[in-house]
Write an enzyme that holds these catalytic residues in place. Structure first.
Site, PDB file in Angstrom:
ATOM      1  N   PHE B 120       0.850  -1.189   0.000  1.00 49.43           N
ATOM      2  CA  PHE B 120       0.000   0.000   0.000  1.00 49.43           C
ATOM      3  C   PHE B 120       0.886   1.240   0.000  1.00 49.43           C
ATOM      4  O   PHE B 120       2.058   1.163   0.358  1.00 49.43           O
ATOM      5  CB  PHE B 120      -0.894   0.002   1.247  1.00 49.43           C
ATOM      6  CG  PHE B 120      -2.354   0.062   0.936  1.00 49.43           C
ATOM      7  CD1 PHE B 120      -3.018  -1.067   0.507  1.00 49.43           C
ATOM      8  CD2 PHE B 120      -3.070   1.248   1.065  1.00 49.43           C
ATOM      9  CE1 PHE B 120      -4.370  -1.020   0.210  1.00 49.43           C
ATOM     10  CE2 PHE B 120      -4.426   1.297   0.775  1.00 49.43           C
ATOM     11  CZ  PHE B 120      -5.073   0.165   0.349  1.00 49.43           C
ATOM     12  N   GLN B 241      -7.248  14.859   3.543  1.00 46.51           N
ATOM     13  CA  GLN B 241      -6.618  14.004   2.552  1.00 46.51           C
ATOM     14  C   GLN B 241      -7.443  13.954   1.279  1.00 46.51           C
ATOM     15  O   GLN B 241      -8.644  13.680   1.330  1.00 46.51           O
ATOM     16  CB  GLN B 241      -6.477  12.594   3.110  1.00 46.51           C
ATOM     17  CG  GLN B 241      -5.879  11.633   2.103  1.00 46.51           C
ATOM     18  CD  GLN B 241      -5.327  10.401   2.785  1.00 46.51           C
ATOM     19  OE1 GLN B 241      -6.061   9.493   3.133  1.00 46.51           O
ATOM     20  NE2 GLN B 241      -4.034  10.402   3.014  1.00 46.51           N
ATOM     21  N   HIS B 243      -7.821  11.761  -1.781  1.00 42.91           N
ATOM     22  CA  HIS B 243      -7.439  10.434  -2.262  1.00 42.91           C
ATOM     23  C   HIS B 243      -7.143  10.533  -3.749  1.00 42.91           C
ATOM     24  O   HIS B 243      -7.934  11.105  -4.490  1.00 42.91           O
ATOM     25  CB  HIS B 243      -8.561   9.433  -1.998  1.00 42.91           C
ATOM     26  CG  HIS B 243      -8.121   8.004  -2.119  1.00 42.91           C
ATOM     27  ND1 HIS B 243      -7.799   7.444  -3.330  1.00 42.91           N
ATOM     28  CD2 HIS B 243      -7.916   7.044  -1.179  1.00 42.91           C
ATOM     29  CE1 HIS B 243      -7.422   6.181  -3.121  1.00 42.91           C
ATOM     30  NE2 HIS B 243      -7.482   5.914  -1.829  1.00 42.91           N
ATOM     31  N   LEU B 253     -14.863   6.040  -4.469  1.00 39.64           N
ATOM     32  CA  LEU B 253     -13.475   5.657  -4.199  1.00 39.64           C
ATOM     33  C   LEU B 253     -13.028   4.438  -4.997  1.00 39.64           C
ATOM     34  O   LEU B 253     -13.757   3.455  -5.137  1.00 39.64           O
ATOM     35  CB  LEU B 253     -13.340   5.351  -2.700  1.00 39.64           C
ATOM     36  CG  LEU B 253     -11.988   4.831  -2.218  1.00 39.64           C
ATOM     37  CD1 LEU B 253     -10.928   5.911  -2.294  1.00 39.64           C
ATOM     38  CD2 LEU B 253     -12.101   4.310  -0.793  1.00 39.64           C
ATOM     39  N   GLU B 256      -6.528   2.290  -3.131  1.00 40.78           N
ATOM     40  CA  GLU B 256      -5.099   2.295  -3.391  1.00 40.78           C
ATOM     41  C   GLU B 256      -4.609   0.856  -3.587  1.00 40.78           C
ATOM     42  O   GLU B 256      -3.544   0.626  -4.162  1.00 40.78           O
ATOM     43  CB  GLU B 256      -4.424   2.908  -2.163  1.00 40.78           C
ATOM     44  CG  GLU B 256      -3.025   3.337  -2.323  1.00 40.78           C
ATOM     45  CD  GLU B 256      -2.628   4.210  -1.131  1.00 40.78           C
ATOM     46  OE1 GLU B 256      -3.204   5.298  -0.975  1.00 40.78           O
ATOM     47  OE2 GLU B 256      -1.780   3.781  -0.352  1.00 40.78           O
ATOM     48  N   ARG B 287      -0.293   9.414  -0.204  1.00 42.69           N
ATOM     49  CA  ARG B 287      -1.426   9.937  -0.963  1.00 42.69           C
ATOM     50  C   ARG B 287      -1.299  11.413  -1.307  1.00 42.69           C
ATOM     51  O   ARG B 287      -1.684  11.839  -2.397  1.00 42.69           O
ATOM     52  CB  ARG B 287      -2.723   9.709  -0.174  1.00 42.69           C
ATOM     53  CG  ARG B 287      -3.108   8.261  -0.193  1.00 42.69           C
ATOM     54  CD  ARG B 287      -4.355   8.007   0.613  1.00 42.69           C
ATOM     55  NE  ARG B 287      -4.670   6.578   0.572  1.00 42.69           N
ATOM     56  CZ  ARG B 287      -5.618   6.012   1.295  1.00 42.69           C
ATOM     57  NH1 ARG B 287      -6.346   6.744   2.113  1.00 42.69           N
ATOM     58  NH2 ARG B 287      -5.839   4.723   1.209  1.00 42.69           N
ATOM     59  N   HIS B 354     -11.267  12.845   0.892  1.00 39.81           N
ATOM     60  CA  HIS B 354     -11.432  11.483   1.379  1.00 39.81           C
ATOM     61  C   HIS B 354     -11.408  11.358   2.892  1.00 39.81           C
ATOM     62  O   HIS B 354     -12.195  10.631   3.475  1.00 39.81           O
ATOM     63  CB  HIS B 354     -10.313  10.629   0.777  1.00 39.81           C
ATOM     64  CG  HIS B 354     -10.353   9.188   1.152  1.00 39.81           C
ATOM     65  ND1 HIS B 354     -11.442   8.388   0.891  1.00 39.81           N
ATOM     66  CD2 HIS B 354      -9.444   8.395   1.758  1.00 39.81           C
ATOM     67  CE1 HIS B 354     -11.198   7.152   1.326  1.00 39.81           C
ATOM     68  NE2 HIS B 354      -9.996   7.138   1.870  1.00 39.81           N
ATOM     69  N   ARG B 399      -2.412  11.037   6.114  1.00 45.59           N
ATOM     70  CA  ARG B 399      -2.577   9.670   6.621  1.00 45.59           C
ATOM     71  C   ARG B 399      -2.084   8.665   5.586  1.00 45.59           C
ATOM     72  O   ARG B 399      -2.279   8.850   4.399  1.00 45.59           O
ATOM     73  CB  ARG B 399      -4.056   9.413   6.912  1.00 45.59           C
ATOM     74  CG  ARG B 399      -4.366   7.992   7.284  1.00 45.59           C
ATOM     75  CD  ARG B 399      -5.805   7.826   7.714  1.00 45.59           C
ATOM     76  NE  ARG B 399      -6.760   7.913   6.626  1.00 45.59           N
ATOM     77  CZ  ARG B 399      -7.008   6.941   5.737  1.00 45.59           C
ATOM     78  NH1 ARG B 399      -6.332   5.804   5.780  1.00 45.59           N
ATOM     79  NH2 ARG B 399      -7.920   7.108   4.792  1.00 45.59           N
TER      80      ARG B 399
END
Lengths: 115, 589, 231
Positions: B120, B241, B243, B253, B256, B287, B354, B399
């Site tokens: 990730f 954030q 995304h 969404l 990732e 991100r 996000h 994050r």
């Protein structure tokens, strides 16, 4: 008596199986019966009557009618369970159906062995 | 004024998403009398939409340990995360994930029967050397599997839920102790006081302050609004954030995990541009880095599409088998919302709001922190927060993917444990409610019920969302922020006179939306004011006039107070619990 | 676009009515939910549930042109006009499209929807082979939207006694989980003329499931296990 939703009568599987097994019995008999019917050399009473003279065919037919009775019993009971919510009335209807089905089977015996 | 109905509990949990359910489980299993309030049936909470995974250094696929996880998280946070909290979370990760597995979570498996893990963004081995497989996943439905598992475990523990109850306000006494919440039963429109020794906010984020958001409609920051109105500050609200991969136009969404499984981003020339921005881990950079790179590509005219407005996410090379096994939900979403089958064609994506890194300031036990009259940080007695609505702060300025599900497990649990401890230690009966405790809330409701005309909830909401999107997005500009503050102040005034035509009691969703807008505006205001004041670029906060991180002046957390939009700051905790600090350095991926 | 919507607000209406709306759509509106949101702006008294708008939370289940589905993943382009929207059938209506789902959740809870395993928990995860895990696919993905259960005639007739497709799918989800050790109790719990055997394989559930799951198949597998246990 308190009004509680009660469930858990442990005969669901048995009845479901009965319905499946009787269905199989009835189908098999139907096939045999049709085959025999088409194999009759001539389509008249004499041959028809002869068809039922052997005990094998008689017992097979009896099995068919007993199966039909059991199959109908489970089906009819399910219908009453769905639509008749009053327990007393339902018991009366059950009794009526059982009586009718037993009568039909007895009648079938009378016919089969009376031919 | 007529008295309102009242019920008493040991603890009230507001919100039944991942953190609320994890905390509630701790409380129910300790045999406390708990009420869990939720606007929606628990399994409809937004945790359900999380896709890619939950991180834990289980090392099931390759060597890994919590030190590396901690380093990645600190670096990912652009050094704004509190290192003690980050250490706590990363050390606890394996324990809470294994616990979840024992609860019945249907994780994907490796051939040896252990939990499947995938790479990730931002997760590396040996302090940034190369990408590592750390995200424990249930296909691309990890959040769904987790939320349902936690709900199921709560059913087993006989947790008492108040479904479709919306909390309206926190009740505090003159000492500042929190005594419970006032809540509205949506089905009847009735209001009730939930009096409790402990109140735990687990209301999630407020991603709906932006027009383009991956968030559910219910993500309206109700806990943050309640806290702000009760005089509690909101921390680091400028950090949102974006995304990298929301479906262009729809906002839905795309995990990732797609890039974790080997997918990558292309501009209109078919160039894999992330190689230029993050040479080592490429598409698996943090991100904020990826989103900025994408926005730069689009800005500089290399976006795909008719107007060059999006970027392409290519994954067809993974093959139909891998896609159907590991990313079945993504294929479904792409077909439905982007009209492409990713087995053949790339998915059009854009950076989309996000996650809210900031929130209600807490310590690692979930206890809410506020300033006392002398400006010293103190624990607010009776109030706890966990999950996205809280700021511990483990995410700092950005994050890492999969750390949000971890956050809600770790801090949902620790907050629950702390509540159990505090209730056991506190033998006193419930403190009395001030006589006027319900006045403000009832006045708010009465205004909505009696007003004959006023501002449309939809128009004020749209204005707020447009303002946030335009003035406080991926790239932020000094003039834009200044204008944004002006516009938000106006929105803040307009929201005081919102009007709804529907005055009925039963399931009045117009009323609910009006109340939600009050909360959203508190959050949007906090964001805009905090962002305007922070004159540096760090993590998700990127300012054109201050393109660099400024550790000398800005290595500190923002605290926004509703009263006069006051800002205060507190230092970042650079000292972990047991290990050496990770000193700030330039962030290269 | 033209909509015919079931309206009922117990505060003002004595009985339900159908109301027509013409809604101006934008080119960006793709799904039915987008249309309903526009309608809500037009008439704020219109009530319905919605949340994730991507088909994973299960809030916006409703009856769309006679078939149950989720508004958020039903494409407007696929709908015949006027679009007739009603609440899910077979559950009491609270208001407009909002139904009282307590009966549905009661049935879900009745199958004890949690992994039961009283053996001491190991230090790390309980092991499960990928093949065993595969058994849960097509089961654990259920979002409890109730599209299936409220399209099932057996549930309409006996909502208090028949578990319904959603609950039975979940019942099998736990039977199928190698970590769950309560298979016998679970089978006992369903061995009843109503709870499981009211399923007559009508397959409306399979037809409407927005996640393409197959409750009828799961029910069949439970029946197989019951037979295997009995004979």
């Amino acid at each position: 008596m308190v009004n509680r939703e009660v469930i858990g009568a442990h005969y669901g599987l048995r009845d479901w199986l009965v319905q499946r097994i009787t269905a199989v019995v009835m189908s098999v008999f139907t096939v045999i019966f049709l085959v025999k019917l088409f194999l009759m050399p001539q389509f008249d009473y004499a041959h028809w009557s002869a068809l039922w003279h052997g005990n094998v065919m008689r017992f097979a037919a009896l099995l068919f009618f007993v199966s039909l009775g059991l199959h109908a019993w489970v089906g009819m009971r399910n219908i009453f369970m769905d639509y008749v919510k009053n327990t007393n009335l339902r018991v009366v209807l059950f009794a009526f159906v059982i009586l009718a089905l037993v009568t039909y089977v007895a009648w079938a015996v009378q016919i089969l062995w009376g031919i | 004024m007529m008295g309102i109905a009242k019920r008493q509990f040991d603890a009230v949990v507001v919100g039944a998403g991942g953190s609320g359910l994890r905390a509630a489980l701790q409380l129910s299993e300790a045999n406390l009398k708990v009420a869990v309030l939720s606007k929606v049936f628990p399994t409809r909470s937004h945790t359900v939409a999380a896709q890619g995974g939950v991180s834990a250094s289980l090392g099931n696929e390759e060597p890994d340990n919590w030190h590396w996880h901690m380093y990645d998280t600190v670096k990912g946070s652009d050094y704004l995360g509190d290192q003690d909290a980050i250490e706590y979370m990363c050390r606890k990760a394996p324990e809470v994930v294994v616990e979840l597995e024992h609860y019945g979570m249907p994780f994907d498996r490796l051939d040896n029967g252990k939990i499947y893990q995938r790479p990730f963004g931002g997760h590396t081995s040996n302090y940034g050397e190369r990408a590592v497989k750390r995200a424990c996943a249930a296909a691309d439905r990890t959040g769904h599997a987790m939320l349902h598992t936690l709900y199921q475990r709560n059913v087993r523990a006989h947790t008492q839920f108040f479904v479709e109850w919306m909390a309206l306000d926190l009740i505090r006494n003159s000492q500042g102790d929190v005594l419970g919440v006032i809540a509205l039963e949506m089905e009847t429109g009735e209001v009730m006081m939930f009096q409790a020794k402990s109140t735990l906010l687990a209301t999630g984020g407020a991603g709906r302050i932006y027009s383009a958001s991956t968030n559910a409609f219910i993500n309206t920051g109700d806990g943050l609004g309640m806290a702000a109105r009760a005089g509690i500050p909101l921390e680091d609200m400028e950090f949102w954030q974006f995304h990298p991969t929301g479906v262009a136009g729809a906002g839905v969404l795309i995990t990732e995990g797609v890039r974790g499984e080997g997918g990558f981003l292309l501009n209109k020339n078919g160039e894999r541009f992330m190689e230029r921005y993050a040479p080592t881990v490429k598409d698996l950079a943090s991100r904020d880095v990826v989103s900025r790179a994408m926005a730069t590509e689009i800005k500089e005219g290399r976006g795909a599409g008719k107007d060059g407005e999006f970027i392409l996410l290519k994954l067809d090379h993974l093959g139909a088998d891998v896609i159907d096994k590991r990313l079945p939900g993504i294929r479904e979403i792409a077909k439905k919302f982007a009209n492409v089958d990713p087995v053949k064609d790339p998915i059009p994506v854009v950076p989309t709001c996000h996650y809210q890194m900031g929130g209600i300031p807490t310590n690692v036990q979930g206890q809410v922190l506020a300033a006392n009259a002398l400006g010293k940080e103190v624990i607010v007695k009776g109030l706890y927060a966990a999950g996205e609505c809280a700021c511990v702060s483990v995410h700092g300025a950005n994050r890492l993917g999969t750390n949000s599900l971890l956050d809600l497990l770790v801090f949902g649990k620790s907050a629950g444990e702390q509540v159990v401890k505090d209730i056991a230690a506190d033998v006193a009966s419930l403190p009395d409610l001030p006589s006027d405790y319900a006045d403000k809330t009832m006045a708010r409701l009465a205004r909505l019920d009696s007003s004959k005309d006023g501002e449309s909830v939809n128009e004020v909401g749209s204005e707020m969302r447009r303002t946030m999107q335009l003035h406080c997005g991926v790239f932020r500009f000094p003039d834009g922020l200044a204008d944004g503050v002006e516009k938000m102040l106006k929105v803040g005034e307009r929201v005081k006179s919102t009007f709804i035509k529907d005055k009925s009691k039963v399931f009045n969703t117009a009323r609910i939306e009006a109340i939600e807008l009050d909360n959203l505006v508190e959050v949007a205001m906090a964001t805009m004011i905090s962002a305007h004041a922070r004159t540096e670029s760090r993590g998700a906060h990127d300012r054109s006039d201050h393109p660099d991180r400024d550790d000398v002046n800005w290595m500190k957390h923002t605290l926004w107070f509703k009263e006069n939009n006051r800002l205060e700051y507190k230092p970042v905790q650079l000292k972990p619990m047991t290990v050496e600090s990770f000193e700030p350095k330039a962030r290269v991926y | 676009m033209r909509f015919e919507i079931y309206r009922f607000n117990p505060d003002v209406d004595s009985k339900p009515r159908m109301q027509s709306y013409d809604v101006e759509m934008e080119p960006t509106d793709r799904m039915l939910l987008d249309g309903l949101m526009r309608l809500k702006v037009q008439d704020d008294t219109f009530s319905f549930r919605r949340s994730c708008r991507e088909g994973v939370c299960g809030s916006d289940a409703m009856n769309i042109n006679g078939k149950n589905g989720l508004a958020c993943i039903t494409k407007l382009a696929d709908l015949k006009e006027p679009v007739v929207i009603r609440p899910l059938p077979g559950l009491p209506v609270i208001r407009d499209l909002i139904v009282d789902m307590s009966q549905f959740f009661k049935q879900y809870h009745s199958i004890k929807p949690y992994v039961t395993n009283d053996t001491p928990a190991p230090e790390m995860e309980r092991l499960q082979s990928p093949e065993d895990r595969e058994e849960l696919n097509g089961l654990y993905e259920c979002i409890l939207c109730a599209c299936c259960t409220t399209s099932c005639p057996s549930f309409w007739w006996n909502p208090d006694k028949f578990v319904g497709p959603a609950g039975l799918l979940q019942a099998y989800r736990f039977i199928a989980d190698t970590r769950d050790l309560a298979t016998n109790e679970r089978l006992d719990n369903l061995e009843d003329p109503y709870r499981l055997f009211r399923c007559h394989s009508i397959m409306n559930c399979v037809d409407v499931c927005p996640k393409n799951l197959n409750p009828t198949k799961a029910i069949g597998k439970i029946k197989d296990l019951l037979v295997k246990r009995a004979v």
